[in-house]
Design an enzyme around this catalytic site. Structure first.
Site: not given
Length: 536
Positions: A287-288, A430, A536
């Protein structure tokens, strides 16, 4: 120093009288040439294209009729001649150019139809060095660029998909300036992508991963309704890389994939590919772009149920990736929950029929799994630049794990550590991931503090336990993974509070000894991998 313009206005319509046809992909070329011939257009061609047109009974001249010079050097030199390029570059309304054409017997070429040697295909098929070099086209790009530059007078077509548009355009034997502009723009984009493929191949072949100039080219696969948000425009371009995944998969059913669907589906399939199908079925729910549940099990349906159990709330409207063929039992489980996309290496006929009950559910068959160890490049744009790096193809199985605590992990803890670390590699930093018995127990993603990631993952585990009616969350007795080193003992203490008994992390912090001491104090086993997986 810039070259001054002749300042001669481009005519809106140009009559097509002479056409030069030279194609590697001969699909549709005979039909196009026949339509041109019927309009009285003189056909000129080269090599294999000339043979194909002549065999079809079309009246076609050889390019040597324009140049007065035969093809030589196995066809390497045939069109690089003033008789061709003069006919492409001449400004028809300029007296000096017209005089030069008359003096040297240069014929104006009004239409050029070219597609290039199949360099990209040869590269994708793993052609050896000499074969790949031989498929670098020289004359084709030169003619394309010359024609495109002189689009005031010359029409250039480089894509067989545009043949039908060309035939509509020349209904009156002319082309309009706007059409020639459009085709010229496509032509330069084609040669740019072609040169990008060649330069990137050289960088790879010569082991130069970061060359002085880097160009990334792609071919439009589809335009999208919008990008990440409705006010953003978006399109999907494919690079030609044959890596199994969302770019190469077959859409078996469902609506067009959105920008976010494609991004999330890629993330899901790359994650599930970390788990070898011959070892166990695996399922990842995304999800996302972050996993909300990952699991292995004796059956694919059970792997799905275990992945869903980690965070069934977040899984709603998510992406499901499988490392084995989607079967009927698993399909029956999946259709119980609203899901955006399913991607698997293949899909059984029974599973297709079950998924068909949900016509809007996108179902993709990738034809295989991507190899996590395969090298490659990833890219990201920033203001004024492009960040390029090699793909993160590090695998925990290939690392030398170092036990740094007094207590070594048990065999089961070690397996759970490896599982958690594989998942953490695909979680936004993180990242903290708890795992137990081949199942994620809690996932904390994308926090500014690693302590917060550990706490969020523990909260998720507690919520999952309540939803499942468990006496305790699965983090009790779990292994926990951090994709980067633990800078302080607080992150470790949060994981221990959640019930973790084993920890896997890269190590390398200035306070490693402090973290190790905290682990020893609580009889927790810890291993260092020596490899970080920031994402990232």
């Amino acid at each position: 120093m810039a070259v001054a313009s002749k300042k001669i206005p481009a005519p809106d319509e140009v009559r097509i009288q002479t056409a030069l046809l030279s194609v590697s992909d001969k699909a549709g070329i005979v039909e196009l040439a026949r339509a041109l011939d019927e309009k009285g257009v003189r056909l000129v061609s080269t090599g294999g294209t000339h043979k194909a047109l002549a065999a079809a009974g079309l009246p076609v001249s050889d390019v040597s009729d324009l140049t007065g010079f035969p093809e030589v050097m196995d066809g390497r030199v045939k069109t690089l001649h003033p008789g061709v390029h003069g006919g492409l570059l001449a400004i028809r309304d300029d007296a000096e150019h017209k005089a030069a054409m008359d003096e040297h017997g240069i014929t104006a070429i009004d239409l050029v139809v070219i597609n290039l040697y199949p360099f990209e295909e040869v590269r994708a098929q793993g052609g050896d060095y000499p074969t790949t070099v031989e498929n670098i086209d020289i004359g084709g790009p030169a003619m394309i660029r010359a024609s495109a530059k002189n689009h005031a007078y010359v029409t250039i077509v480089t894509d067989p998909a545009d043949y039908s548009l060309l035939l509509e355009e020349i209904a009156n034997s002319t082309t309009r300036y706007a059409f020639r502009q459009k085709m010229a723009a496509k032509a330069y984009a084609r040669t740019a992508a072609y040169d990008a493929a060649i330069s990137n191949w050289f960088a790879e072949a010569l082991d130069t991963p970061m060359p002085r100039h880097r160009v990334i080219g792609g071919v439009l696969k589809e335009e999208m309704r919008y990008g990440e948000n409705p006010h953003q425009k978006a399109a999907f371009y494919v690079t030609g890389e044959k890596r199994p995944g969302v770019a190469t998969a077959a859409l078996l059913q469902g609506k067009q994939l959105s920008y976010n669907n494609i991004n999330d589906t890629d993330a899901a399939f790359e994650l599930v590919a970390e788990f070898l199908p011959e070892k166990a079925p695996a399922c990842a729910i995304i999800k996302h772009a972050n996993p909300c549940g990952v699991a292995t099990a004796p059956t694919l349906a059970e792997a799905y149920r275990r992945a869903l159990a980690c965070d069934s709330t977040s899984a709603f409207g998510g992406i499901i990736a499988l490392n084995q063929q989607l079967d009927a039992e698993t399909a029956e489980e999946i259709v119980k929950l609203f899901t955006e996309v399913i991607i698997a290496p293949s899909v059984s006929d029974d599973a297709k029929a079950i998924i068909a009950r949900k016509p809007n559910l996108r179902l993709l068959a990738a034809g295989g799994l991507p190899d996590p160890r395969t090298p490659g490049l990833t890219a990201k744009t920033v203001a004024g630049g492009l960040l390029v790096q090699t793909r993160d193809n590090g695998m925990v199985e290939d690392l030398e794990l170092k036990v740094v605590t007094k207590r070594a992990p048990t065999a089961q803890e070690l397996e759970d550590m490896k599982f958690a670390f594989k998942v953490a590699k695909h979680v936004k930093s993180n990242a903290v991931v708890y795992a137990k018995d081949g199942q994620t127990a809690g996932i904390g993603a994308g926090q500014m503090s690693r302590v917060d990631s550990a706490r969020i993952a523990a909260i998720k585990a507690e919520e999952a336990a309540k939803a499942l009616g468990l006496a305790a969350p699965l983090t009790r007795g779990s292994a926990v993974a951090s994709e980067a080193f633990l800078p302080f003992a607080d992150g470790l203490l949060s994981a221990i509070a959640a019930g973790a008994t084993a920890v896997i992390q890269p190590g390398g912090s200035m306070r490693d000894e402090e973290v190790i001491a905290a682990a020893n104090e609580h009889n927790v086993a810890m291993v260092f991998t020596g490899m970080r997986h920031f994402r990232h």
